[in-house]
Design a protein around this motif. Structure first.
Motif, PDB file in Angstrom:
ATOM      1  N   ARG A  76       0.809  -1.225   0.000  1.00  0.00           N
ATOM      2  CA  ARG A  76       0.000   0.000   0.000  1.00  0.00           C
ATOM      3  C   ARG A  76       0.841   1.275   0.000  1.00  0.00           C
ATOM      4  N   HIS A  77       2.064   1.198  -0.566  1.00  0.00           N
ATOM      5  CA  HIS A  77       2.941   2.363  -0.638  1.00  0.00           C
ATOM      6  C   HIS A  77       2.923   3.038  -2.010  1.00  0.00           C
ATOM      7  N   LYS A  78       2.065   2.570  -2.897  1.00  0.00           N
ATOM      8  CA  LYS A  78       1.887   3.224  -4.197  1.00  0.00           C
ATOM      9  C   LYS A  78       0.453   3.726  -4.273  1.00  0.00           C
ATOM     10  N   SER A  79       0.288   4.913  -4.815  1.00  0.00           N
ATOM     11  CA  SER A  79      -1.059   5.489  -4.901  1.00  0.00           C
ATOM     12  C   SER A  79      -1.894   4.740  -5.936  1.00  0.00           C
ATOM     13  N   ALA A  80      -3.202   4.825  -5.784  1.00  0.00           N
ATOM     14  CA  ALA A  80      -4.115   4.211  -6.752  1.00  0.00           C
ATOM     15  C   ALA A  80      -3.885   4.803  -8.137  1.00  0.00           C
ATOM     16  N   GLU A  81      -3.547   6.083  -8.184  1.00  0.00           N
ATOM     17  CA  GLU A  81      -3.285   6.753  -9.458  1.00  0.00           C
ATOM     18  C   GLU A  81      -2.045   6.161 -10.138  1.00  0.00           C
ATOM     19  N   HIS A  82      -0.972   5.960  -9.361  1.00  0.00           N
ATOM     20  CA  HIS A  82       0.258   5.396  -9.921  1.00  0.00           C
ATOM     21  C   HIS A  82       0.018   3.971 -10.419  1.00  0.00           C
ATOM     22  N   ILE A  83      -0.677   3.174  -9.636  1.00  0.00           N
ATOM     23  CA  ILE A  83      -1.011   1.806 -10.047  1.00  0.00           C
ATOM     24  C   ILE A  83      -1.899   1.835 -11.288  1.00  0.00           C
ATOM     25  N   GLY A  84      -2.850   2.749 -11.320  1.00  0.00           N
ATOM     26  CA  GLY A  84      -3.733   2.882 -12.479  1.00  0.00           C
ATOM     27  C   GLY A  84      -2.970   3.216 -13.748  1.00  0.00           C
ATOM     28  N   ARG A  85      -1.978   4.111 -13.646  1.00  0.00           N
ATOM     29  CA  ARG A  85      -1.157   4.447 -14.820  1.00  0.00           C
ATOM     30  C   ARG A  85      -0.375   3.224 -15.295  1.00  0.00           C
ATOM     31  N   ALA A  86       0.171   2.471 -14.350  1.00  0.00           N
ATOM     32  CA  ALA A  86       0.935   1.276 -14.707  1.00  0.00           C
ATOM     33  C   ALA A  86       0.030   0.232 -15.368  1.00  0.00           C
ATOM     34  N   LEU A  87      -1.158   0.037 -14.828  1.00  0.00           N
ATOM     35  CA  LEU A  87      -2.092  -0.923 -15.418  1.00  0.00           C
ATOM     36  C   LEU A  87      -2.534  -0.472 -16.808  1.00  0.00           C
ATOM     37  N   SER A  88      -2.743   0.819 -16.981  1.00  0.00           N
ATOM     38  CA  SER A  88      -3.111   1.344 -18.307  1.00  0.00           C
ATOM     39  C   SER A  88      -2.006   1.076 -19.321  1.00  0.00           C
ATOM     40  N   LEU A  89      -0.766   1.250 -18.899  1.00  0.00           N
ATOM     41  CA  LEU A  89       0.370   0.977 -19.778  1.00  0.00           C
ATOM     42  C   LEU A  89       0.387  -0.496 -20.180  1.00  0.00           C
ATOM     43  N   LEU A  90       0.188  -1.378 -19.207  1.00  0.00           N
ATOM     44  CA  LEU A  90       0.171  -2.813 -19.500  1.00  0.00           C
ATOM     45  C   LEU A  90      -0.983  -3.177 -20.443  1.00  0.00           C
ATOM     46  N   LEU A  91      -2.121  -2.540 -20.250  1.00  0.00           N
ATOM     47  CA  LEU A  91      -3.286  -2.780 -21.101  1.00  0.00           C
ATOM     48  C   LEU A  91      -3.026  -2.289 -22.527  1.00  0.00           C
ATOM     49  N   LYS A  92      -2.505  -1.068 -22.661  1.00  0.00           N
ATOM     50  CA  LYS A  92      -2.248  -0.476 -23.976  1.00  0.00           C
ATOM     51  C   LYS A  92      -1.206  -1.244 -24.766  1.00  0.00           C
ATOM     52  N   THR A  93      -0.228  -1.810 -24.068  1.00  0.00           N
ATOM     53  CA  THR A  93       0.847  -2.526 -24.754  1.00  0.00           C
ATOM     54  C   THR A  93       0.529  -4.005 -24.936  1.00  0.00           C
ATOM     55  N   GLY A  94      -0.673  -4.419 -24.538  1.00  0.00           N
ATOM     56  CA  GLY A  94      -1.092  -5.800 -24.747  1.00  0.00           C
ATOM     57  C   GLY A  94      -0.424  -6.808 -23.830  1.00  0.00           C
ATOM     58  N   ARG A  95       0.119  -6.339 -22.728  1.00  0.00           N
ATOM     59  CA  ARG A  95       0.794  -7.242 -21.797  1.00  0.00           C
ATOM     60  C   ARG A  95      -0.122  -7.737 -20.685  1.00  0.00           C
ATOM     61  N   ALA A  96      -1.272  -7.079 -20.525  1.00  0.00           N
ATOM     62  CA  ALA A  96      -2.232  -7.481 -19.493  1.00  0.00           C
ATOM     63  C   ALA A  96      -3.634  -7.245 -20.023  1.00  0.00           C
ATOM     64  N   LYS A  97      -4.579  -7.967 -19.434  1.00  0.00           N
ATOM     65  CA  LYS A  97      -5.987  -7.734 -19.773  1.00  0.00           C
ATOM     66  C   LYS A  97      -6.778  -7.608 -18.481  1.00  0.00           C
ATOM     67  N   ARG A  98      -7.923  -6.964 -18.602  1.00  0.00           N
ATOM     68  CA  ARG A  98      -8.775  -6.698 -17.446  1.00  0.00           C
ATOM     69  C   ARG A  98     -10.128  -7.335 -17.681  1.00  0.00           C
ATOM     70  N   LYS A  99     -10.655  -7.956 -16.624  1.00  0.00           N
ATOM     71  CA  LYS A  99     -12.025  -8.479 -16.660  1.00  0.00           C
ATOM     72  C   LYS A  99     -12.781  -7.839 -15.512  1.00  0.00           C
ATOM     73  N   GLN A 100     -13.951  -7.291 -15.840  1.00  0.00           N
ATOM     74  CA  GLN A 100     -14.777  -6.684 -14.810  1.00  0.00           C
ATOM     75  C   GLN A 100     -15.889  -7.640 -14.423  1.00  0.00           C
ATOM     76  N   ASP A 101     -16.068  -7.801 -13.120  1.00  0.00           N
ATOM     77  CA  ASP A 101     -17.100  -8.681 -12.587  1.00  0.00           C
ATOM     78  C   ASP A 101     -18.314  -7.828 -12.247  1.00  0.00           C
ATOM     79  N   THR A 102     -19.396  -8.048 -12.982  1.00  0.00           N
ATOM     80  CA  THR A 102     -20.622  -7.280 -12.739  1.00  0.00           C
ATOM     81  C   THR A 102     -21.593  -8.038 -11.858  1.00  0.00           C
ATOM     82  N   GLY A 103     -21.222  -9.247 -11.440  1.00  0.00           N
ATOM     83  CA  GLY A 103     -22.129 -10.079 -10.669  1.00  0.00           C
ATOM     84  C   GLY A 103     -22.163  -9.766  -9.177  1.00  0.00           C
ATOM     85  N   THR A 104     -21.329  -8.869  -8.716  1.00  0.00           N
ATOM     86  CA  THR A 104     -21.309  -8.556  -7.289  1.00  0.00           C
ATOM     87  C   THR A 104     -22.214  -7.379  -6.995  1.00  0.00           C
TER      88      THR A 104
END
Length: 115
Positions: A76-104
């Protein structure tokens, strides 16, 4: 002053880049695809946080990781914003994918997976 091995690596890199440009132009592909097919694409993103997340996502396997899991990765030493930027980079470069769970009930959760 550069050493000979460094100049040699740069020359090889320049030739490979020229070949990639020609391949892209004539085959309608993208340059990153060219490098990946030849095992020349670096896996590192250049962003230390994104690289660490990508490594953890790979280790998590098919279960992936939630944003909470990723936050805990950094104790918990990285801000949500910093993590969000890193995840966006991974998503844009095709290195990661995101699945959203709408069932909760309530807020939608998301899980991240390495590609």
């Amino acid at each position: 002053m550069q050493t000979a091995p460094t100049r040699e690596r740069q020359a090889v890199g320049a030739r490979e880049l020229a070949l990639a440009a020609h391949w892209t132009l004539f085959n309608g592909g993208d340059t990153l695809q060219y490098f990946r097919e030849r095992g020349l694409a670096e896996e590192a993103t250049g962003d230390a946080v994104a690289d660490q997340i990508l490594e953890a996502l790979g280790a998590a396997g098919p279960n992936g990781m939630s944003r909470t899991d990723i936050s805990h990765l950094f104790k918990r030493h990285k801000s949500a914003e910093h993590i969000g930027r890193a995840l966006s980079l991974l998503l844009k470069t095709g290195r990661a994918k995101r699945k959203q769970d709408t069932g909760t009930a309530g807020r939608r959760s998301e899980r991240w997976f390495a590609m």
